[in-house]
Motif scaffolding. Structure first.
Motif, PDB file in Angstrom:
ATOM      1  N   ARG A  67      -5.016 136.858  42.667  1.00  0.00           N
ATOM      2  CA  ARG A  67      -6.203 136.880  41.809  1.00  0.00           C
ATOM      3  C   ARG A  67      -5.710 137.329  40.433  1.00  0.00           C
ATOM      4  NH1 ARG A  67     -11.212 139.501  43.523  1.00  0.00           N
ATOM      5  NH2 ARG A  67     -12.158 137.512  43.064  1.00  0.00           N
ATOM      6  N   VAL A  68      -6.199 136.685  39.402  1.00  0.00           N
ATOM      7  CA  VAL A  68      -5.669 136.946  38.062  1.00  0.00           C
ATOM      8  C   VAL A  68      -6.662 137.718  37.202  1.00  0.00           C
ATOM      9  CG1 VAL A  68      -4.849 135.871  35.927  1.00  0.00           C
ATOM     10  CG2 VAL A  68      -4.201 134.905  38.142  1.00  0.00           C
ATOM     11  N   LEU A  69      -6.129 138.732  36.539  1.00  0.00           N
ATOM     12  CA  LEU A  69      -6.917 139.527  35.606  1.00  0.00           C
ATOM     13  C   LEU A  69      -6.354 139.291  34.205  1.00  0.00           C
ATOM     14  CD1 LEU A  69      -8.426 142.871  35.992  1.00  0.00           C
ATOM     15  CD2 LEU A  69      -6.674 142.801  34.264  1.00  0.00           C
ATOM     16  N   VAL A  70      -7.227 138.958  33.273  1.00  0.00           N
ATOM     17  CA  VAL A  70      -6.778 138.732  31.892  1.00  0.00           C
ATOM     18  C   VAL A  70      -6.948 140.025  31.100  1.00  0.00           C
ATOM     19  CG1 VAL A  70      -7.222 137.456  29.755  1.00  0.00           C
ATOM     20  CG2 VAL A  70      -7.337 136.270  31.962  1.00  0.00           C
ATOM     21  N   TYR A  71      -5.873 140.410  30.430  1.00  0.00           N
ATOM     22  CA  TYR A  71      -5.856 141.617  29.596  1.00  0.00           C
ATOM     23  C   TYR A  71      -5.760 141.119  28.164  1.00  0.00           C
ATOM     24  CZ  TYR A  71      -4.207 146.284  28.094  1.00  0.00           C
ATOM     25  OH  TYR A  71      -4.067 147.512  27.490  1.00  0.00           O
ATOM     26  N   GLY A  72      -6.858 141.250  27.406  1.00  0.00           N
ATOM     27  CA  GLY A  72      -6.819 140.658  26.073  1.00  0.00           C
ATOM     28  C   GLY A  72      -7.857 141.225  25.131  1.00  0.00           C
ATOM     29  N   ASP A  73      -7.947 140.623  23.963  1.00  0.00           N
ATOM     30  CA  ASP A  73      -8.928 141.058  22.968  1.00  0.00           C
ATOM     31  C   ASP A  73     -10.301 140.579  23.395  1.00  0.00           C
ATOM     32  OD1 ASP A  73      -6.860 142.071  21.310  1.00  0.00           O
ATOM     33  OD2 ASP A  73      -6.407 140.009  20.705  1.00  0.00           O
ATOM     34  N   ASN A  74     -11.288 141.469  23.275  1.00  0.00           N
ATOM     35  CA  ASN A  74     -12.624 141.064  23.718  1.00  0.00           C
ATOM     36  C   ASN A  74     -13.403 140.372  22.604  1.00  0.00           C
ATOM     37  OD1 ASN A  74     -12.929 143.359  22.235  1.00  0.00           O
ATOM     38  ND2 ASN A  74     -14.531 144.257  23.496  1.00  0.00           N
ATOM     39  N   ALA A  75     -12.676 139.901  21.596  1.00  0.00           N
ATOM     40  CA  ALA A  75     -13.329 139.212  20.489  1.00  0.00           C
ATOM     41  C   ALA A  75     -13.700 137.794  20.904  1.00  0.00           C
ATOM     42  CB  ALA A  75     -12.376 139.167  19.304  1.00  0.00           C
ATOM     43  N   GLY A  76     -14.805 137.305  20.347  1.00  0.00           N
ATOM     44  CA  GLY A  76     -15.175 135.905  20.540  1.00  0.00           C
ATOM     45  C   GLY A  76     -15.482 135.555  21.979  1.00  0.00           C
ATOM     46  N   ASP A  77     -14.985 134.393  22.367  1.00  0.00           N
ATOM     47  CA  ASP A  77     -15.385 133.795  23.636  1.00  0.00           C
ATOM     48  C   ASP A  77     -14.350 134.007  24.737  1.00  0.00           C
ATOM     49  OD1 ASP A  77     -17.505 132.418  24.761  1.00  0.00           O
ATOM     50  OD2 ASP A  77     -16.501 130.482  24.605  1.00  0.00           O
ATOM     51  N   LEU A  78     -13.372 134.872  24.521  1.00  0.00           N
ATOM     52  CA  LEU A  78     -12.257 134.993  25.458  1.00  0.00           C
ATOM     53  C   LEU A  78     -12.676 135.365  26.887  1.00  0.00           C
ATOM     54  CD1 LEU A  78      -9.309 134.804  26.069  1.00  0.00           C
ATOM     55  CD2 LEU A  78      -8.958 137.031  25.051  1.00  0.00           C
ATOM     56  N   PRO A  79     -13.549 136.380  27.089  1.00  0.00           N
ATOM     57  CA  PRO A  79     -13.944 136.680  28.472  1.00  0.00           C
ATOM     58  C   PRO A  79     -14.565 135.468  29.179  1.00  0.00           C
ATOM     59  CG  PRO A  79     -14.609 138.460  27.019  1.00  0.00           C
ATOM     60  CD  PRO A  79     -14.130 137.342  26.135  1.00  0.00           C
ATOM     61  N   ARG A  80     -15.399 134.723  28.455  1.00  0.00           N
ATOM     62  CA  ARG A  80     -16.042 133.530  29.041  1.00  0.00           C
ATOM     63  C   ARG A  80     -14.993 132.464  29.363  1.00  0.00           C
ATOM     64  NH1 ARG A  80     -21.260 130.941  28.485  1.00  0.00           N
ATOM     65  NH2 ARG A  80     -21.950 132.658  27.164  1.00  0.00           N
ATOM     66  N   GLN A  81     -14.031 132.260  28.467  1.00  0.00           N
ATOM     67  CA  GLN A  81     -12.980 131.262  28.718  1.00  0.00           C
ATOM     68  C   GLN A  81     -12.157 131.648  29.941  1.00  0.00           C
ATOM     69  OE1 GLN A  81     -10.819 131.324  25.025  1.00  0.00           O
ATOM     70  NE2 GLN A  81     -12.051 129.741  24.092  1.00  0.00           N
ATOM     71  N   ALA A  82     -11.864 132.938  30.075  1.00  0.00           N
ATOM     72  CA  ALA A  82     -11.075 133.416  31.221  1.00  0.00           C
ATOM     73  C   ALA A  82     -11.826 133.164  32.523  1.00  0.00           C
ATOM     74  CB  ALA A  82     -10.762 134.901  31.052  1.00  0.00           C
ATOM     75  N   LEU A  83     -13.129 133.458  32.516  1.00  0.00           N
ATOM     76  CA  LEU A  83     -13.953 133.241  33.707  1.00  0.00           C
ATOM     77  C   LEU A  83     -14.018 131.758  34.059  1.00  0.00           C
ATOM     78  CD1 LEU A  83     -16.008 134.275  35.858  1.00  0.00           C
ATOM     79  CD2 LEU A  83     -17.784 133.932  34.162  1.00  0.00           C
ATOM     80  N   THR A  84     -14.254 130.925  33.052  1.00  0.00           N
ATOM     81  CA  THR A  84     -14.367 129.481  33.279  1.00  0.00           C
ATOM     82  C   THR A  84     -13.060 128.907  33.811  1.00  0.00           C
ATOM     83  OG1 THR A  84     -15.972 129.379  31.478  1.00  0.00           O
ATOM     84  CG2 THR A  84     -15.049 127.298  32.191  1.00  0.00           C
TER      85      THR A  84
END
Length: 197
Positions: A67-84
């Motif tokens: 299972r992959v966890l993304v560690y990144g900047d919470n700016a913009g659409d990144l959390p949504r892109q990671a989920l998608t």
């Protein structure tokens, strides 16, 4: 590399985890998880060469993928892109270290963790319920391809095209090719306008 060694130390000190390996590239990550059973992978979205999104998409097809966890900047659409893309969690780089560790533990326990998103709202959008093949088919439909042309492009039979199209229409709650194409374009427009906001 400084970040990698600091993160390694953090995970090493936490008794809930045993660190399997660290790597600074997507290819190194793939090579490791193909050889060694790994439960969770923490990746940077901007991994050199392949990138986080592509890496997650490649892993989705692997039965033994972590299972992959993304560690990144919470700016913009990144959390949504990671989920998608198919990530199981997202942790902001500017948050506390405990947040990263606790999110990893939650993801290991089978949870989806996206602190900046209402996951229910995303999952109610039918576009997110389509398979990769169905999304590609919908995009091809929007280019005006006939069933015969779709069969040639996807190297499948005309009957299989009909089968995929009926599944696609059902998921989008539409009854015709025209409605499906209209849905595709309205989804593109809303995705663009939400990206601009």
């Amino acid at each position: 590399m400084l970040v990698l060694s600091a993160m390694s130390e953090i995970f090493d000190r936490d008794p809930r985890f045993s660190l399997v390996a660290t790597t600074s590239t997507a290819e190194g990550f793939l090579g490791t998880v193909m050889r060694v059973p790994v439960q969770i992978g923490v990746i940077d979205w901007n991994l050199p060469a392949l990138g986080g999104q592509k890496l997650i998409e490649v892993l989705r097809d692997q039965a033994t993928a972590p299972r992959v966890l993304v560690y990144g900047d919470n700016a913009g659409d990144l959390p949504r892109q990671a989920l998608t893309a198919g990530a199981a969690g997202f942790t902001p780089r500017n948050g506390p270290v405990e947040g990263l560790l606790n999110t990893c533990a939650a993801v290991a326990a089978g949870q989806m963790v996206f602190p900046f998103l209402d996951v229910r709202e995303l999952q109610s959008d039918p576009i997110h319920q389509l398979t990769k093949r169905e999304k590609a088919l919908l995009e091809a439909l929007s280019r005006g391809l006939s069933n015969r042309q779709l069969a040639a492009e996807f190297e499948i039979s005309a009957n299989t095209v009909k089968f995929h199209l009926s599944n696609l229409y059902e998921k989008l709650s539409v009854t015709s090719r025209t409605q499906a194409v209209a849905f595709f374009f309205s989804a593109q427009i809303s995705a663009r306008s939400s990206g601009d906001s």
